[in-house]
Design a protein around this motif. Structure first.
Motif, short mmCIF file in Angstrom:
data_model
loop_
_atom_site.label_atom_id
_atom_site.label_comp_id
_atom_site.label_asym_id
_atom_site.label_seq_id
_atom_site.Cartn_x
_atom_site.Cartn_y
_atom_site.Cartn_z
N CYS A 1 0.86 -1.18 0.00
CA CYS A 1 0.00 0.00 0.00
C CYS A 1 0.90 1.23 0.00
CB CYS A 1 -0.92 -0.01 1.21
SG CYS A 1 -2.04 -1.44 1.24
N ALA A 2 0.54 2.22 -0.79
CA ALA A 2 1.47 3.31 -1.12
C ALA A 2 1.94 4.09 0.09
CB ALA A 2 0.80 4.26 -2.12
N TYR A 3 1.14 4.13 1.14
CA TYR A 3 1.39 5.01 2.27
C TYR A 3 1.82 4.28 3.54
CZ TYR A 3 -3.24 3.08 2.73
OH TYR A 3 -4.27 2.18 2.78
N THR B 1 -10.00 -1.30 5.34
CA THR B 1 -9.06 -0.38 4.70
C THR B 1 -9.55 -0.17 3.27
OG1 THR B 1 -7.29 -1.32 6.04
CG2 THR B 1 -6.63 0.04 4.17
N SER B 2 -10.52 0.70 3.12
CA SER B 2 -11.20 0.85 1.84
C SER B 2 -10.64 1.98 0.99
CB SER B 2 -12.70 1.03 2.07
OG SER B 2 -12.96 1.81 3.21
N ASP B 3 -10.22 3.06 1.62
CA ASP B 3 -9.44 4.15 1.01
C ASP B 3 -10.18 5.02 0.01
OD1 ASP B 3 -7.32 3.44 2.55
OD2 ASP B 3 -6.07 2.69 0.93
N ALA B 4 -10.83 4.44 -0.99
CA ALA B 4 -11.44 5.25 -2.05
C ALA B 4 -12.42 4.38 -2.83
CB ALA B 4 -10.37 5.80 -2.99
N GLN C 1 -4.15 -0.23 -3.93
CA GLN C 1 -5.19 -1.14 -3.44
C GLN C 1 -5.68 -2.06 -4.56
OE1 GLN C 1 -5.86 -1.79 -0.57
NE2 GLN C 1 -5.56 -0.02 0.75
N PRO C 2 -5.80 -3.37 -4.28
CA PRO C 2 -6.23 -4.31 -5.32
C PRO C 2 -7.75 -4.43 -5.47
CG PRO C 2 -5.63 -5.53 -3.35
CD PRO C 2 -5.35 -4.07 -3.06
N HIS C 3 -8.52 -3.88 -4.53
CA HIS C 3 -9.96 -4.07 -4.60
C HIS C 3 -10.62 -3.04 -5.52
CE1 HIS C 3 -9.75 -1.06 -1.25
NE2 HIS C 3 -10.85 -0.61 -1.81
N ARG C 4 -11.88 -3.32 -5.83
CA ARG C 4 -12.70 -2.45 -6.66
C ARG C 4 -13.94 -2.03 -5.87
NH1 ARG C 4 -8.66 -2.10 -8.55
NH2 ARG C 4 -7.92 -2.51 -10.67
N PRO C 5 -14.65 -1.01 -6.31
CA PRO C 5 -15.83 -0.57 -5.55
C PRO C 5 -16.83 -1.69 -5.30
CG PRO C 5 -15.23 1.09 -7.17
CD PRO C 5 -14.35 -0.09 -7.44
#
Length: 377
Positions: free
Chosen positions: A103-105, A199-202, A213-217
Protein backbone atom coordinates in the motif's frame (compact mmCIF):
# COMPACT_ATOMS: atom_id res chain seq x y z
CA UNK A 1 16.41 0.70 25.69
CA UNK A 2 13.75 1.98 23.29
CA UNK A 3 11.64 -0.04 20.88
CA UNK A 4 8.20 -0.62 19.50
CA UNK A 5 6.33 -0.15 16.24
CA UNK A 6 6.65 3.63 15.97
CA UNK A 7 10.28 3.47 17.00
CA UNK A 8 11.04 0.83 14.37
CA UNK A 9 9.96 3.16 11.54
CA UNK A 10 12.52 5.79 12.56
CA UNK A 11 14.95 3.68 14.56
CA UNK A 12 18.19 5.61 14.07
CA UNK A 13 16.57 9.05 14.14
CA UNK A 14 14.65 8.36 17.36
CA UNK A 15 17.72 6.95 19.12
CA UNK A 16 19.72 10.04 18.16
CA UNK A 17 16.89 12.38 19.16
CA UNK A 18 16.08 10.93 22.59
CA UNK A 19 19.59 10.00 23.71
CA UNK A 20 18.82 6.42 24.73
CA UNK A 21 21.66 3.93 25.04
CA UNK A 22 20.09 1.21 22.90
CA UNK A 23 17.20 0.65 20.52
CA UNK A 24 15.66 -2.50 19.08
CA UNK A 25 14.10 -2.31 15.64
CA UNK A 26 11.53 -4.99 14.91
CA UNK A 27 10.69 -7.91 17.19
CA UNK A 28 11.94 -7.33 20.72
CA UNK A 29 10.91 -10.44 22.66
CA UNK A 30 14.15 -12.36 22.03
CA UNK A 31 16.43 -9.42 21.26
CA UNK A 32 15.98 -7.83 24.70
CA UNK A 33 17.11 -11.07 26.34
CA UNK A 34 20.15 -11.38 24.08
CA UNK A 35 21.02 -7.76 24.83
CA UNK A 36 20.94 -8.50 28.56
CA UNK A 37 23.24 -11.49 27.98
CA UNK A 38 25.75 -9.30 26.15
CA UNK A 39 25.62 -6.57 28.79
CA UNK A 40 26.50 -9.19 31.38
CA UNK A 41 29.01 -10.99 29.16
CA UNK A 42 31.20 -10.18 26.17
CA UNK A 43 29.31 -7.02 25.10
CA UNK A 44 29.31 -8.27 21.49
CA UNK A 45 26.34 -6.13 20.52
CA UNK A 46 26.81 -7.02 16.85
CA UNK A 47 25.27 -10.41 17.67
CA UNK A 48 21.87 -8.97 18.68
CA UNK A 49 19.36 -8.80 15.82
CA UNK A 50 17.78 -5.39 15.30
CA UNK A 51 19.97 -3.67 17.88
CA UNK A 52 21.13 -0.07 17.59
CA UNK A 53 23.82 1.14 19.98
CA UNK A 54 26.34 3.90 20.47
CA UNK A 55 30.01 3.21 19.82
CA UNK A 56 32.90 5.66 19.33
CA UNK A 57 30.55 8.57 18.84
CA UNK A 58 28.47 6.80 16.21
CA UNK A 59 25.23 4.83 16.17
CA UNK A 60 25.75 1.30 14.91
CA UNK A 61 22.85 -0.63 13.39
CA UNK A 62 22.13 -4.34 13.12
CA UNK A 63 19.56 -5.64 10.65
CA UNK A 64 16.36 -6.78 12.34
CA UNK A 65 15.63 -10.46 12.67
CA UNK A 66 12.24 -11.47 11.34
CA UNK A 67 11.56 -15.01 12.66
CA UNK A 68 9.46 -16.91 10.13
CA UNK A 69 7.13 -18.22 12.82
CA UNK A 70 5.97 -15.80 15.49
CA UNK A 71 6.09 -17.31 18.97
CA UNK A 72 5.14 -14.93 21.77
CA UNK A 73 3.86 -15.74 25.26
CA UNK A 74 0.16 -16.43 25.63
CA UNK A 75 0.07 -15.65 29.36
CA UNK A 76 -1.04 -12.04 29.73
CA UNK A 77 -0.56 -11.80 33.51
CA UNK A 78 2.75 -9.87 33.42
CA UNK A 79 1.03 -6.47 33.41
CA UNK A 80 -2.29 -5.38 34.87
CA UNK A 81 -4.51 -5.80 31.82
CA UNK A 82 -7.64 -5.93 33.97
CA UNK A 83 -6.91 -2.53 35.52
CA UNK A 84 -6.14 -1.04 32.12
CA UNK A 85 -9.38 -2.48 30.73
CA UNK A 86 -11.48 -1.19 33.64
CA UNK A 87 -10.10 2.29 33.04
CA UNK A 88 -11.14 2.14 29.39
CA UNK A 89 -8.00 0.99 27.60
CA UNK A 90 -8.11 -1.15 24.49
CA UNK A 91 -6.69 -4.63 24.99
CA UNK A 92 -4.99 -5.92 21.87
CA UNK A 93 -3.97 -9.32 20.52
CA UNK A 94 -1.80 -10.05 17.48
CA UNK A 95 -2.47 -13.02 15.22
CA UNK A 96 0.61 -12.29 13.11
CA UNK A 97 3.16 -9.63 12.18
CA UNK A 98 4.34 -8.29 8.87
CA UNK A 99 2.60 -7.67 5.56
CA UNK A 100 3.56 -8.42 1.97
CA UNK A 101 1.31 -5.78 0.43
CA UNK A 102 2.71 -2.50 -0.84
CA UNK A 103 0.00 0.00 0.00
CA UNK A 104 1.47 3.31 -1.12
CA UNK A 105 1.39 5.01 2.27
CA UNK A 106 1.86 2.18 4.78
CA UNK A 107 4.83 1.89 7.14
CA UNK A 108 3.87 -1.49 8.60
CA UNK A 109 6.39 -3.44 6.46
CA UNK A 110 9.13 -1.14 7.80
CA UNK A 111 8.22 -1.84 11.40
CA UNK A 112 7.12 -5.48 11.26
CA UNK A 113 8.67 -6.95 8.13
CA UNK A 114 7.48 -7.45 4.56
CA UNK A 115 6.30 -11.06 4.93
CA UNK A 116 3.48 -12.60 6.94
CA UNK A 117 4.80 -14.17 10.14
CA UNK A 118 1.96 -16.19 11.59
CA UNK A 119 1.13 -17.29 15.11
CA UNK A 120 -0.28 -20.67 15.98
CA UNK A 121 -4.10 -20.28 16.12
CA UNK A 122 -4.22 -22.37 19.29
CA UNK A 123 -1.82 -19.93 20.96
CA UNK A 124 -4.09 -17.06 19.99
CA UNK A 125 -7.11 -18.81 21.49
CA UNK A 126 -5.12 -19.44 24.69
CA UNK A 127 -4.20 -15.74 24.85
CA UNK A 128 -7.90 -14.82 24.50
CA UNK A 129 -8.64 -17.21 27.35
CA UNK A 130 -5.86 -15.73 29.49
CA UNK A 131 -7.38 -12.29 29.09
CA UNK A 132 -10.91 -13.55 29.71
CA UNK A 133 -9.80 -15.05 33.03
CA UNK A 134 -8.78 -11.52 34.03
CA UNK A 135 -12.21 -10.12 33.16
CA UNK A 136 -11.25 -8.76 29.73
CA UNK A 137 -14.13 -9.65 27.42
CA UNK A 138 -13.62 -7.06 24.66
CA UNK A 139 -10.49 -7.34 22.48
CA UNK A 140 -9.13 -5.51 19.45
CA UNK A 141 -6.92 -7.41 17.02
CA UNK A 142 -3.72 -5.51 16.29
CA UNK A 143 -3.12 -7.01 12.84
CA UNK A 144 -2.83 -4.53 10.01
CA UNK A 145 -5.31 -6.73 8.11
CA UNK A 146 -6.76 -9.77 9.89
CA UNK A 147 -7.76 -11.51 6.63
CA UNK A 148 -4.27 -11.61 5.13
CA UNK A 149 -3.71 -14.45 4.54
CA UNK A 150 -7.33 -15.57 4.57
CA UNK A 151 -6.55 -19.21 5.40
CA UNK A 152 -4.87 -18.20 8.63
CA UNK A 153 -7.80 -15.95 9.56
CA UNK A 154 -10.18 -18.88 9.13
CA UNK A 155 -7.94 -21.09 11.26
CA UNK A 156 -7.85 -18.47 14.04
CA UNK A 157 -11.64 -18.26 14.02
CA UNK A 158 -11.98 -22.03 14.18
CA UNK A 159 -9.63 -22.17 17.17
CA UNK A 160 -11.74 -19.57 18.99
CA UNK A 161 -14.94 -21.43 18.10
CA UNK A 162 -13.58 -24.77 19.38
CA UNK A 163 -12.85 -23.12 22.74
CA UNK A 164 -16.33 -21.52 22.70
CA UNK A 165 -14.68 -18.16 23.20
CA UNK A 166 -16.98 -16.51 20.69
CA UNK A 167 -19.78 -16.90 23.21
CA UNK A 168 -17.88 -14.97 25.88
CA UNK A 169 -15.63 -12.44 24.13
CA UNK A 170 -16.46 -9.61 21.72
CA UNK A 171 -13.71 -8.56 19.35
CA UNK A 172 -12.97 -6.12 16.54
CA UNK A 173 -10.55 -6.24 13.63
CA UNK A 174 -9.10 -4.34 10.69
CA UNK A 175 -9.57 -6.08 7.34
CA UNK A 176 -8.53 -5.58 3.77
CA UNK A 177 -11.52 -5.41 1.44
CA UNK A 178 -10.27 -8.47 -0.46
CA UNK A 179 -10.14 -11.35 0.11
CA UNK A 180 -13.35 -11.54 2.15
CA UNK A 181 -16.08 -14.10 1.60
CA UNK A 182 -19.17 -15.54 3.25
CA UNK A 183 -17.18 -18.40 4.80
CA UNK A 184 -14.83 -16.05 6.63
CA UNK A 185 -17.62 -13.65 7.61
CA UNK A 186 -19.62 -16.50 9.15
CA UNK A 187 -16.59 -17.87 10.97
CA UNK A 188 -15.74 -14.43 12.36
CA UNK A 189 -19.29 -13.95 13.64
CA UNK A 190 -19.30 -17.36 15.35
CA UNK A 191 -15.87 -16.63 16.83
CA UNK A 192 -17.15 -13.45 18.51
CA UNK A 193 -16.32 -10.68 16.04
CA UNK A 194 -18.78 -7.80 16.35
CA UNK A 195 -17.14 -5.09 14.22
CA UNK A 196 -14.88 -4.69 11.19
CA UNK A 197 -12.99 -1.64 9.99
CA UNK A 198 -12.12 -1.99 6.30
CA UNK A 199 -9.06 -0.38 4.70
CA UNK A 200 -11.20 0.85 1.84
CA UNK A 201 -9.44 4.15 1.01
CA UNK A 202 -11.44 5.25 -2.05
CA UNK A 203 -14.06 4.31 -4.63
CA UNK A 204 -12.51 6.12 -7.58
CA UNK A 205 -10.47 3.64 -9.63
CA UNK A 206 -7.57 6.03 -10.26
CA UNK A 207 -7.20 6.75 -6.54
CA UNK A 208 -7.40 3.05 -5.64
CA UNK A 209 -4.54 2.48 -8.07
CA UNK A 210 -2.59 5.43 -6.62
CA UNK A 211 -2.90 3.92 -3.15
CA UNK A 212 -1.86 0.46 -4.35
CA UNK A 213 -5.19 -1.14 -3.44
CA UNK A 214 -6.23 -4.31 -5.32
CA UNK A 215 -9.96 -4.07 -4.60
CA UNK A 216 -12.70 -2.45 -6.66
CA UNK A 217 -15.83 -0.57 -5.55
CA UNK A 218 -18.00 -3.64 -6.09
CA UNK A 219 -15.74 -5.59 -3.72
CA UNK A 220 -16.38 -3.01 -1.03
CA UNK A 221 -20.13 -3.25 -1.58
CA UNK A 222 -19.93 -7.02 -1.23
CA UNK A 223 -17.91 -6.74 1.99
CA UNK A 224 -20.43 -4.39 3.60
CA UNK A 225 -23.30 -6.66 2.59
CA UNK A 226 -21.57 -9.65 4.19
CA UNK A 227 -21.18 -7.71 7.44
CA UNK A 228 -24.87 -6.84 7.40
CA UNK A 229 -25.81 -10.47 6.73
CA UNK A 230 -23.69 -11.65 9.66
CA UNK A 231 -24.69 -8.93 12.12
CA UNK A 232 -21.28 -7.29 12.41
CA UNK A 233 -20.91 -3.52 12.63
CA UNK A 234 -18.90 -2.07 9.77
CA UNK A 235 -16.73 0.99 9.31
CA UNK A 236 -15.22 2.02 6.00
CA UNK A 237 -12.21 4.33 5.95
CA UNK A 238 -11.66 6.96 3.28
CA UNK A 239 -8.17 8.30 2.61
CA UNK A 240 -8.51 11.61 0.78
CA UNK A 241 -5.95 13.94 -0.73
CA UNK A 242 -3.37 11.54 -2.14
CA UNK A 243 -1.47 12.17 -5.37
CA UNK A 244 -3.95 12.74 -8.17
CA UNK A 245 -6.91 13.52 -5.91
CA UNK A 246 -9.28 16.19 -7.24
CA UNK A 247 -12.60 17.56 -6.05
CA UNK A 248 -14.24 15.26 -8.58
CA UNK A 249 -12.48 12.06 -7.44
CA UNK A 250 -13.11 12.91 -3.78
CA UNK A 251 -16.75 13.62 -4.53
CA UNK A 252 -17.09 10.31 -6.37
CA UNK A 253 -15.65 8.35 -3.43
CA UNK A 254 -17.74 10.15 -0.82
CA UNK A 255 -20.95 9.69 -2.82
CA UNK A 256 -20.20 5.98 -3.23
CA UNK A 257 -19.52 5.56 0.50
CA UNK A 258 -22.84 7.20 1.28
CA UNK A 259 -24.62 4.66 -0.94
CA UNK A 260 -22.72 1.84 0.78
CA UNK A 261 -24.49 2.75 4.01
CA UNK A 262 -21.85 1.54 6.49
CA UNK A 263 -22.48 2.11 10.18
CA UNK A 264 -19.84 4.82 9.99
CA UNK A 265 -17.18 6.09 7.63
CA UNK A 266 -13.92 7.80 8.40
CA UNK A 267 -12.77 10.63 6.14
CA UNK A 268 -9.07 11.15 6.75
CA UNK A 269 -7.51 14.02 4.82
CA UNK A 270 -3.83 13.93 3.90
CA UNK A 271 -1.16 11.24 3.83
CA UNK A 272 1.52 11.08 6.50
CA UNK A 273 4.83 10.64 4.70
CA UNK A 274 7.12 7.91 5.97
CA UNK A 275 10.55 6.96 4.64
CA UNK A 276 10.76 4.15 2.08
CA UNK A 277 7.05 4.12 1.26
CA UNK A 278 5.91 4.20 -2.38
CA UNK A 279 4.08 7.51 -2.02
CA UNK A 280 7.15 9.23 -0.56
CA UNK A 281 9.31 7.80 -3.34
CA UNK A 282 6.79 9.02 -5.93
CA UNK A 283 6.75 12.54 -4.54
CA UNK A 284 10.54 12.77 -4.38
CA UNK A 285 10.71 12.18 -8.14
CA UNK A 286 9.20 15.65 -8.45
CA UNK A 287 12.20 17.18 -6.71
CA UNK A 288 13.20 17.88 -3.09
CA UNK A 289 10.17 17.52 -0.84
CA UNK A 290 10.63 21.12 0.32
CA UNK A 291 9.67 22.22 -3.21
CA UNK A 292 6.78 19.80 -3.84
CA UNK A 293 3.36 21.51 -3.86
CA UNK A 294 0.96 19.98 -1.35
CA UNK A 295 3.41 19.32 1.49
CA UNK A 296 1.93 20.33 4.85
CA UNK A 297 3.98 20.64 8.04
CA UNK A 298 4.27 22.75 11.17
CA UNK A 299 8.02 23.20 11.36
CA UNK A 300 10.63 25.18 9.49
CA UNK A 301 13.81 24.17 7.69
CA UNK A 302 14.60 20.99 5.78
CA UNK A 303 12.02 18.23 5.56
CA UNK A 304 12.41 15.81 8.48
CA UNK A 305 10.02 12.88 8.17
CA UNK A 306 10.52 12.08 11.84
CA UNK A 307 8.32 15.13 12.40
CA UNK A 308 4.72 14.96 11.13
CA UNK A 309 4.84 15.77 7.43
CA UNK A 310 1.77 15.33 5.24
CA UNK A 311 0.79 15.51 1.61
CA UNK A 312 -2.58 16.89 0.45
CA UNK A 313 -3.24 17.16 -3.26
CA UNK A 314 -3.13 20.87 -4.28
CA UNK A 315 -6.05 20.17 -6.61
CA UNK A 316 -8.33 20.20 -3.57
CA UNK A 317 -7.74 23.95 -3.27
CA UNK A 318 -6.69 26.23 -0.44
CA UNK A 319 -9.25 24.87 2.04
CA UNK A 320 -9.34 21.12 1.41
CA UNK A 321 -10.92 20.25 4.75
CA UNK A 322 -13.80 22.63 4.10
CA UNK A 323 -14.25 21.07 0.64
CA UNK A 324 -14.39 17.55 2.09
CA UNK A 325 -16.78 18.60 4.85
CA UNK A 326 -19.05 20.24 2.26
CA UNK A 327 -19.03 17.06 0.16
CA UNK A 328 -19.95 15.02 3.25
CA UNK A 329 -22.74 17.50 3.87
CA UNK A 330 -23.23 16.80 7.55
CA UNK A 331 -23.97 13.11 7.02
CA UNK A 332 -23.91 11.76 10.60
CA UNK A 333 -22.34 8.46 9.52
CA UNK A 334 -19.09 10.24 8.64
CA UNK A 335 -16.19 11.29 10.84
CA UNK A 336 -15.06 14.36 8.85
CA UNK A 337 -11.59 15.93 8.88
CA UNK A 338 -10.95 18.88 11.14
CA UNK A 339 -10.97 22.31 9.49
CA UNK A 340 -8.25 24.50 11.01
CA UNK A 341 -10.19 27.60 10.00
CA UNK A 342 -13.29 26.61 12.00
CA UNK A 343 -13.13 26.46 15.82
CA UNK A 344 -13.92 23.06 17.36
CA UNK A 345 -14.42 21.45 13.95
CA UNK A 346 -12.68 18.28 15.17
CA UNK A 347 -15.44 17.58 17.68
CA UNK A 348 -17.30 15.37 15.19
CA UNK A 349 -14.17 13.72 13.80
CA UNK A 350 -12.37 10.65 15.01
CA UNK A 351 -9.26 12.14 16.47
CA UNK A 352 -9.72 10.22 19.69
CA UNK A 353 -7.31 12.40 21.65
CA UNK A 354 -9.19 14.71 24.03
CA UNK A 355 -12.54 13.43 22.73
CA UNK A 356 -14.81 14.19 25.67
CA UNK A 357 -17.82 12.37 24.23
CA UNK A 358 -15.73 9.20 23.96
CA UNK A 359 -14.16 9.65 27.40
CA UNK A 360 -17.56 10.15 29.02
CA UNK A 361 -18.96 7.06 27.30
CA UNK A 362 -16.03 4.94 28.47
CA UNK A 363 -16.37 6.31 32.00
CA UNK A 364 -20.00 5.14 31.90
CA UNK A 365 -18.99 1.62 30.91
CA UNK A 366 -18.86 1.61 27.12
CA UNK A 367 -16.27 -0.76 25.68
CA UNK A 368 -15.31 -1.63 22.13
CA UNK A 369 -13.68 -0.07 19.10
CA UNK A 370 -13.77 3.68 19.59
CA UNK A 371 -15.59 4.19 16.29
CA UNK A 372 -18.28 1.75 17.44
CA UNK A 373 -18.70 3.61 20.73
CA UNK A 374 -18.92 6.97 18.99
CA UNK A 375 -21.41 5.89 16.35
CA UNK A 376 -23.99 5.22 19.07
CA UNK A 377 -23.62 8.78 20.34
Amino acid sequence: VVGGVGYSIFAQQVLAHCGADFGIRGDGEEAIGFLLDELQGDRRFDRVSGLLWREDGHIRVNAPGWPARLNVPTDRSTVANATYFRQGGQIGVETKRGCNRRCAYCADPLAKGATFRLRDPEDIAEEFHSLLRQGVDVIHLCDAEFNLPIEHARDVCEALIRRRLGERVRWYAYLAVVPFDAELAGAMQRAGCVGINFTSDAANLAMLAAYGQPHRPEDLSHAVQLCRRHNMAVMTDLLLGGPGETAETAGESIAFFKRLNPDCAGAALGIRLYPQTPVTARLTTRGPLETVPGIHRRYEGPIDLLRPTFYVSPSLGDRPARLIRDLIGGDPRFFPPADDTVPDSDADGYNYNENHVLADAIANGARGAYWDILRHR
